[in-house]
Design a protein around this motif. Sequence first.
Motif, mmCIF file in Angstrom:
data_model
loop_
_atom_site.group_PDB
_atom_site.id
_atom_site.type_symbol
_atom_site.label_atom_id
_atom_site.label_comp_id
_atom_site.label_asym_id
_atom_site.label_seq_id
_atom_site.Cartn_x
_atom_site.Cartn_y
_atom_site.Cartn_z
ATOM 1 N N ALA A 19 52.309 81.423 -67.044
ATOM 2 C CA ALA A 19 51.882 81.485 -65.662
ATOM 3 C C ALA A 19 53.133 81.553 -64.816
ATOM 4 C CB ALA A 19 51.051 80.242 -65.298
ATOM 5 N N PRO A 20 53.019 81.904 -63.540
ATOM 6 C CA PRO A 20 54.200 81.920 -62.700
ATOM 7 C C PRO A 20 54.916 80.584 -62.757
ATOM 8 C CG PRO A 20 52.366 82.980 -61.576
ATOM 9 C CD PRO A 20 51.817 82.388 -62.836
ATOM 10 N N ARG A 87 45.634 81.606 -69.250
ATOM 11 C CA ARG A 87 45.270 82.188 -67.953
ATOM 12 C C ARG A 87 43.923 81.654 -67.479
ATOM 13 N NH1 ARG A 87 47.084 86.904 -70.490
ATOM 14 N NH2 ARG A 87 44.945 87.615 -70.803
ATOM 15 N N ASP A 90 44.419 78.087 -66.222
ATOM 16 C CA ASP A 90 45.260 77.982 -65.032
ATOM 17 C C ASP A 90 44.759 78.807 -63.860
ATOM 18 O OD1 ASP A 90 46.930 76.331 -66.458
ATOM 19 O OD2 ASP A 90 48.306 77.930 -67.038
ATOM 20 N N THR A 92 44.929 82.104 -63.535
ATOM 21 C CA THR A 92 45.845 83.186 -63.221
ATOM 22 C C THR A 92 45.335 84.501 -63.794
ATOM 23 O OG1 THR A 92 47.161 82.700 -65.188
ATOM 24 C CG2 THR A 92 47.854 81.674 -63.130
ATOM 25 N N ARG A 94 45.905 88.513 -65.394
ATOM 26 C CA ARG A 94 46.768 89.237 -66.321
ATOM 27 C C ARG A 94 47.756 90.085 -65.531
ATOM 28 N NH1 ARG A 94 46.183 90.267 -71.732
ATOM 29 N NH2 ARG A 94 47.126 92.167 -72.576
ATOM 30 N N GLU A 95 49.004 90.131 -65.984
ATOM 31 C CA GLU A 95 50.029 90.899 -65.295
ATOM 32 C C GLU A 95 49.750 92.393 -65.399
ATOM 33 O OE1 GLU A 95 53.708 89.860 -67.070
ATOM 34 O OE2 GLU A 95 53.828 87.909 -66.095
ATOM 35 N N THR A 180 39.220 84.417 -71.030
ATOM 36 C CA THR A 180 39.714 84.082 -69.692
ATOM 37 C C THR A 180 38.563 83.893 -68.722
ATOM 38 O OG1 THR A 180 41.769 85.303 -70.059
ATOM 39 C CG2 THR A 180 41.143 84.878 -67.775
ATOM 40 N N TRP A 184 37.302 80.542 -66.676
ATOM 41 C CA TRP A 184 37.225 80.555 -65.217
ATOM 42 C C TRP A 184 35.864 80.040 -64.745
ATOM 43 C CZ3 TRP A 184 39.397 86.122 -63.978
ATOM 44 C CH2 TRP A 184 40.797 86.084 -64.021
#
Length: 417
Positions: A19-20, A87, A90, A92, A94-95, A180, A184
């Motif tokens: 994550a970032p 992800r 958290d 977040t 996917r890039e 993911t 969520w």
Amino acid sequence: MTHRPAGRSATSTYLIRLAPGGHMGHLRLVDGLRAVAAALVLVSHVGFWTGASSIDLVGGLVARGDAGVAVFFAISAFLLLRPAIARGLDGTAREAGATARYAVRRAARILPAYWLALAGVLAAAVWITGGAGGPAKVAAHVLVLQGYTGDYYQSFTQSWSLTTEVTFYVLVPVLGGLLTRGLWRRGGSRGVGALVAVTAVVAGGGLLAQAVAAAWSRAGSDGGAGVLATSVVGHLAWFGAGAAVALLAEGQRRGVGPLATRPALLAVWRSRPTLVLLAVVVFVVASSPLAGPRDLTLPTPGQAVAKEALYALFALLLLAACVQEPAPGTPADTVARWGVTRWLGDISYGVFLWHVVVLQVLFEVTGAELFATGFWWTLYAVAGFSVALASLSWWLVERPILAAARRRTAPAPAARA
């Protein structure tokens, strides 16, 4: 020879974005686990070729070395699905470009070393049998489709698992997206527990497929049963073991899921000696007649299911023991710090690729008799030559190509911020 092949996964452990602001670290003990799994597979093939796998209790332990395949599949599922689970927990996304980067890196990890070994296999086939089996057979192997045809070279029977592995790689982006979104929607603790339960149900589907394949084989299948038994569907339990460990591990990191709510389960999870001891017990049980015959005799549906389930549990326990970084100063930490541990993990894919062709060439050169040859000298020779070839493959082919693939697919500086 029609010995049911044993193989391995070829998953590389490297830093994966969490994550970032954070990263998943390199799991040092997983390197050692890959080496152990490769050794198990090698021993099982040496035992079969020499006839040692038919000798009493020790032969059963040797024969069940193909449990290393389950370990490799579990490692693949753990490493490749773990980022999607992180992800989901958290919140977040996917890039951008992650799917293309994933595909390039998987191809770089699998194909160059595979094609190099395939060239050796083809050369051995031409030398020993006088031919390579025709264009269709060669093409199927070049494209890693032999698991769907069931037509293998004698020195590459273990490559069925690569067809299964590559099929799983294709499914990973879809499976990751489902994991993911599931996390969520359900949230942390409830989501992890629910998805572990779903994973168990899916694994049960794989056990059912093994029962169907065994019954189909006994009814006289002309090959379809074997394809089903070695497919992703047939080995859902083995991949499910890795997915379950990833869910539990990432949940524990965040204080959610079954490990956060069940102290007894957490105590077992945190005790590496307990997990390893349980894995050894499961392996010994799997070496008994409960898991079916050691030779080419067809198993009953019950034996096929027992073997698949025991191997899945064996893989789950060993993987769970290796995904937790050891405390400084412990024996596990010493093993994890050894350079030889990382090196053996690095070359384990090459050992998998080369060891059966080494066996075939060794038997041809020495005139050794199939099923009636000394186990120990064969094991030493096969291990030595396989490690040498795998080391050359790693340093001259795999390592430089992987490094180039990672450089070319590295996220732009802005994406890392």
